[in-house]
Design a protein around this motif. Structure first.
Motif, mmCIF file in Angstrom:
data_model
loop_
_atom_site.group_PDB
_atom_site.id
_atom_site.type_symbol
_atom_site.label_atom_id
_atom_site.label_comp_id
_atom_site.label_asym_id
_atom_site.label_seq_id
_atom_site.Cartn_x
_atom_site.Cartn_y
_atom_site.Cartn_z
ATOM 1 N N VAL A 47 37.199 -0.601 -19.382
ATOM 2 C CA VAL A 47 36.806 0.809 -19.387
ATOM 3 C C VAL A 47 37.075 1.425 -18.013
ATOM 4 C CG1 VAL A 47 34.939 2.458 -19.821
ATOM 5 C CG2 VAL A 47 34.932 0.240 -20.990
ATOM 6 N N GLU A 48 37.934 2.442 -18.003
ATOM 7 C CA GLU A 48 38.218 3.187 -16.762
ATOM 8 C C GLU A 48 37.559 4.552 -16.905
ATOM 9 O OE1 GLU A 48 42.466 3.670 -15.998
ATOM 10 O OE2 GLU A 48 42.064 5.631 -15.127
ATOM 11 N N ARG A 49 36.535 4.801 -16.103
ATOM 12 C CA ARG A 49 35.757 6.023 -16.298
ATOM 13 C C ARG A 49 35.635 6.871 -15.028
ATOM 14 N NH1 ARG A 49 31.328 6.043 -18.818
ATOM 15 N NH2 ARG A 49 31.192 4.165 -20.067
ATOM 16 N N LYS A 50 36.567 6.670 -14.087
ATOM 17 C CA LYS A 50 36.426 7.407 -12.815
ATOM 18 C C LYS A 50 36.619 8.915 -12.988
ATOM 19 C CE LYS A 50 41.152 6.354 -11.147
ATOM 20 N NZ LYS A 50 41.635 5.520 -12.257
ATOM 21 N N ASP A 51 37.294 9.343 -14.063
ATOM 22 C CA ASP A 51 37.495 10.785 -14.298
ATOM 23 C C ASP A 51 36.572 11.310 -15.395
ATOM 24 O OD1 ASP A 51 39.595 10.867 -12.409
ATOM 25 O OD2 ASP A 51 40.956 10.015 -13.901
ATOM 26 N N TYR A 52 35.438 10.626 -15.596
ATOM 27 C CA TYR A 52 34.539 11.054 -16.662
ATOM 28 C C TYR A 52 33.139 11.307 -16.129
ATOM 29 C CZ TYR A 52 32.652 11.607 -21.296
ATOM 30 O OH TYR A 52 32.066 12.146 -22.410
ATOM 31 N N HIS A 53 32.537 12.401 -16.577
ATOM 32 C CA HIS A 53 31.204 12.763 -16.082
ATOM 33 C C HIS A 53 30.206 12.974 -17.215
ATOM 34 C CE1 HIS A 53 33.479 13.177 -12.434
ATOM 35 N NE2 HIS A 53 34.298 13.996 -13.073
ATOM 36 N N GLY A 54 30.572 12.598 -18.417
ATOM 37 C CA GLY A 54 29.689 12.800 -19.573
ATOM 38 C C GLY A 54 28.596 11.746 -19.651
ATOM 39 N N ILE A 55 27.825 11.830 -20.732
ATOM 40 C CA ILE A 55 26.648 10.992 -20.890
ATOM 41 C C ILE A 55 27.018 9.514 -21.111
ATOM 42 C CG2 ILE A 55 26.419 11.486 -23.396
ATOM 43 C CD1 ILE A 55 23.495 11.252 -20.974
ATOM 44 N N PHE A 56 28.127 9.278 -21.847
ATOM 45 C CA PHE A 56 28.532 7.890 -22.088
ATOM 46 C C PHE A 56 30.052 7.766 -22.207
ATOM 47 C CE2 PHE A 56 29.094 4.315 -25.245
ATOM 48 C CZ PHE A 56 28.995 3.322 -24.288
ATOM 49 N N LEU A 57 30.597 8.145 -23.359
ATOM 50 C CA LEU A 57 32.047 8.104 -23.582
ATOM 51 C C LEU A 57 32.407 9.358 -24.384
ATOM 52 C CD1 LEU A 57 32.659 4.402 -24.830
ATOM 53 C CD2 LEU A 57 33.403 5.354 -22.632
ATOM 54 N N PRO A 58 33.653 9.801 -24.309
ATOM 55 C CA PRO A 58 34.072 10.925 -25.155
ATOM 56 C C PRO A 58 33.772 10.608 -26.627
ATOM 57 C CG PRO A 58 35.767 10.437 -23.534
ATOM 58 C CD PRO A 58 34.745 9.344 -23.423
ATOM 59 N N GLY A 59 33.323 11.611 -27.362
ATOM 60 C CA GLY A 59 33.018 11.394 -28.785
ATOM 61 C C GLY A 59 31.534 11.153 -29.025
ATOM 62 N N TYR A 60 30.797 10.848 -27.963
ATOM 63 C CA TYR A 60 29.348 10.634 -28.095
ATOM 64 C C TYR A 60 28.613 11.888 -27.646
ATOM 65 C CZ TYR A 60 29.938 5.627 -28.862
ATOM 66 O OH TYR A 60 30.276 4.410 -29.387
ATOM 67 N N LYS A 61 27.507 12.188 -28.311
ATOM 68 C CA LYS A 61 26.640 13.260 -27.814
ATOM 69 C C LYS A 61 25.345 12.630 -27.311
ATOM 70 C CE LYS A 61 23.968 14.354 -31.917
ATOM 71 N NZ LYS A 61 23.504 15.279 -32.908
ATOM 72 N N LYS A 62 24.651 13.378 -26.481
ATOM 73 C CA LYS A 62 23.380 12.886 -25.949
ATOM 74 C C LYS A 62 22.415 12.650 -27.106
ATOM 75 C CE LYS A 62 20.035 14.245 -22.349
ATOM 76 N NZ LYS A 62 19.756 12.913 -21.881
ATOM 77 N N TRP A 63 21.759 11.501 -27.075
ATOM 78 C CA TRP A 63 20.772 11.194 -28.113
ATOM 79 C C TRP A 63 19.389 11.385 -27.512
ATOM 80 C CZ3 TRP A 63 18.824 5.743 -29.666
ATOM 81 C CH2 TRP A 63 17.949 5.849 -30.773
ATOM 82 N N GLU A 64 18.735 12.447 -27.936
ATOM 83 C CA GLU A 64 17.411 12.747 -27.390
ATOM 84 C C GLU A 64 16.340 12.456 -28.429
ATOM 85 O OE1 GLU A 64 17.440 16.172 -24.219
ATOM 86 O OE2 GLU A 64 18.794 16.672 -25.860
ATOM 87 N N THR A 65 15.277 11.808 -27.989
ATOM 88 C CA THR A 65 14.166 11.460 -28.886
ATOM 89 C C THR A 65 12.868 11.877 -28.207
ATOM 90 O OG1 THR A 65 14.232 9.250 -27.909
ATOM 91 C CG2 THR A 65 15.357 9.518 -29.992
ATOM 92 N N PRO A 66 12.610 13.190 -28.200
ATOM 93 C CA PRO A 66 11.453 13.680 -27.423
ATOM 94 C C PRO A 66 10.118 13.065 -27.832
ATOM 95 C CG PRO A 66 12.433 15.415 -28.793
ATOM 96 C CD PRO A 66 13.357 14.258 -28.866
ATOM 97 N N ASP A 67 10.000 12.629 -29.082
ATOM 98 C CA ASP A 67 8.685 12.164 -29.545
ATOM 99 C C ASP A 67 8.463 10.653 -29.436
ATOM 100 O OD1 ASP A 67 8.002 14.752 -30.194
ATOM 101 O OD2 ASP A 67 8.917 14.589 -32.181
ATOM 102 N N TYR A 68 9.518 9.901 -29.086
ATOM 103 C CA TYR A 68 9.318 8.452 -29.041
ATOM 104 C C TYR A 68 10.210 7.798 -27.995
ATOM 105 C CZ TYR A 68 8.410 3.688 -30.509
ATOM 106 O OH TYR A 68 8.033 2.377 -30.526
ATOM 107 N N ASN A 69 9.635 7.514 -26.849
ATOM 108 C CA ASN A 69 10.384 6.864 -25.762
ATOM 109 C C ASN A 69 9.505 5.842 -25.052
ATOM 110 O OD1 ASN A 69 12.999 8.443 -25.741
ATOM 111 N ND2 ASN A 69 11.499 10.098 -25.622
ATOM 112 N N PRO A 70 9.344 4.649 -25.645
ATOM 113 C CA PRO A 70 8.536 3.616 -24.985
ATOM 114 C C PRO A 70 9.089 3.317 -23.583
ATOM 115 C CG PRO A 70 9.171 2.938 -27.201
ATOM 116 C CD PRO A 70 9.938 4.174 -26.897
ATOM 117 N N ALA A 71 8.207 2.930 -22.683
ATOM 118 C CA ALA A 71 8.602 2.712 -21.280
ATOM 119 C C ALA A 71 9.541 1.510 -21.150
ATOM 120 C CB ALA A 71 7.354 2.478 -20.436
ATOM 121 N N PRO A 72 10.408 1.533 -20.130
ATOM 122 C CA PRO A 72 11.247 0.358 -19.836
ATOM 123 C C PRO A 72 10.373 -0.833 -19.440
ATOM 124 C CG PRO A 72 11.958 2.288 -18.559
ATOM 125 C CD PRO A 72 10.649 2.643 -19.201
#
Ligand code: FE2
Length: 377
Positions: free
Chosen positions: A150-175
């Protein structure tokens, strides 16, 4: 013991034709990606990161990406029958398909590997969206497992092209304090360990930093052999296991039988506070292998003085081992899918950059007790 990691790294560092920055992500093909993502969040403390599927224009699969510090997992399931992903799951059960490696130049890495005899999985491919571009390429390793560069030096998105941010405001157990992939172990067929050792040396520029033979790794009943491969900067370590002759069926044989081939046996993830991390994981339902309480009676005789109190280690079943440079603490989960195949290791390094051999016997006897219960010993 062949040489310390530093000695090896010094030798190879000068002519490293395959510079790798680290592990980029691991992709698991699983029966139900949505539920698997929930499991990795709930049990292991991963955080929601990205999503690809019908809502993002992907028609054949659904992928959830979860993250914890530097560890990124993609959990992918097919949306229709007859797919390559579905066939992989049918044959192997849930398991690791992709070990992705972060490089500066994915085209160069691919060409360098191909020139040295790799089998192609994916020619260099440019993927773009409004956040930039990523180049990925891939080669096969043992079984149906692949490495993607994976060469990602010219990428600033959340993960990879084609993916959207996955937000789960109601359920995020701690690391739980998992930080990075320390190493990943492959199980290969009897007689194939040296083939794959040669592959990693020749094709990927890795070096064999440590070897364990069946005298090092055996119990009364079973044995295996292992060689640890490391890349030039030591960030990527791939021990390769093969079964050895024993009175009964070893855990590697059991894996090969149930995975129906070679594949990733365990993913070792690092923490800075193993006692806290393991306590947390246990409270969330993660099951660990247990060594006998007597293991701890002789532990300081074997490894010398350690910073931790023995009591919490004994209570949680955390193992202690050492190499030439220091010590390490480690513990292994039970398999995390119905088949007795892949599991996780939690590891904390206290000076040791490599591996010890003091835990194998106690650990393998613990695994044999589990095999006994499964009727697969
Ligand atoms: Fe390990």
């Amino acid at each position: 013991m062949i040489a310390t990691l530093e000695e090896k790294t010094e030798v190879i560092g000068k002519g490293d034709f395959m510079p790798l920055n680290g592990t980029d992500y691991l992709e698991l093909y699983v029966g139900n990606a949505k539920q698997a993502a929930h499991f990795y969040k709930t049990a292991f403390g991963f955080q929601s990161l990205a999503y690809a599927g019908l809502e993002t224009g992907i028609r054949d699969r659904e992928s959830y990406v979860v993250v914890q510090d530097k560890i990124r997992l993609i959990l992918t399931s097919p949306l229709r029958s007859g797919s390559e992903i579905g066939q992989h799951i049918d044959r192997h059960g849930d398991g690791v398909k992709v070990i992705a490696l972060w490089v500066d130049d994915a085209t160069y890495a691919y060409e360098a590997a191909m020139k040295r005899g790799a089998k192609s999985y994916m020619k260099p491919k440019i993927e773009e969206d409004s956040d930039g571009r990523v180049v990925r390429s891939g080669i096969y390793t043992y079984g149906e497992t692949v490495h993607i560069f994976v060469e990602r030096k010219d990428y600033h998105g959340i993960f990879l092209p084609g993916y959207k941010k996955w937000e789960t405001p109601d359920y995020n157990p701690a690391p739980v304090g998992l930080k990075y992939v320390d190493h990943m172990v492959g199980n290969v067929e009897l007689g194939k360990m040296d083939y794959w050792v040669d592959f990693y040396e020749r094709v990927m520029g890795f070096v064999n930093i440590l070897s364990f033979d069946d005298n090092d790794i055996s119990t009364e009943y079973t044995a295996l052999m292992s060689k640890v491969m490391s890349n030039g900067n030591g960030r990527i370590k791939f021990p390769i296991n093969e079964p050895a002759e024993g009175k009964k069926k070893s855990q590697v044989d059991e894996y090969l039988e149930f995975y129906e081939g070679e594949g990733v046996q365990h993913i070792a993830v690092a923490t800075d506070d193993i006692i806290q991390t393991v306590r947390n994981l246990k409270s969330r339902g993660v099951e660990f292998l247990r060594v006998p309480y007597t293991y701890y009676d002789a532990v300081t005789d074997r490894v010398g003085k350690i910073d931790e109190d023995i009591e919490p280690l004994r209570e949680l079943g955390i193992l202690v081992d050492r190499d030439d440079e220091g010590y390490l603490l480690q513990i292994f989960t039970k398999p995390i899918e119905p088949r007795p195949t892949m599991f996780f290791e939690i590891i904390q390094r206290k000076g040791a950059n490599s591996f010890g051999k003091g835990n194998f016997k106690a650990l393998f006897e613990a695994i044999e007790r589990e095999q006994e219960l499964r009727g697969t010993l």
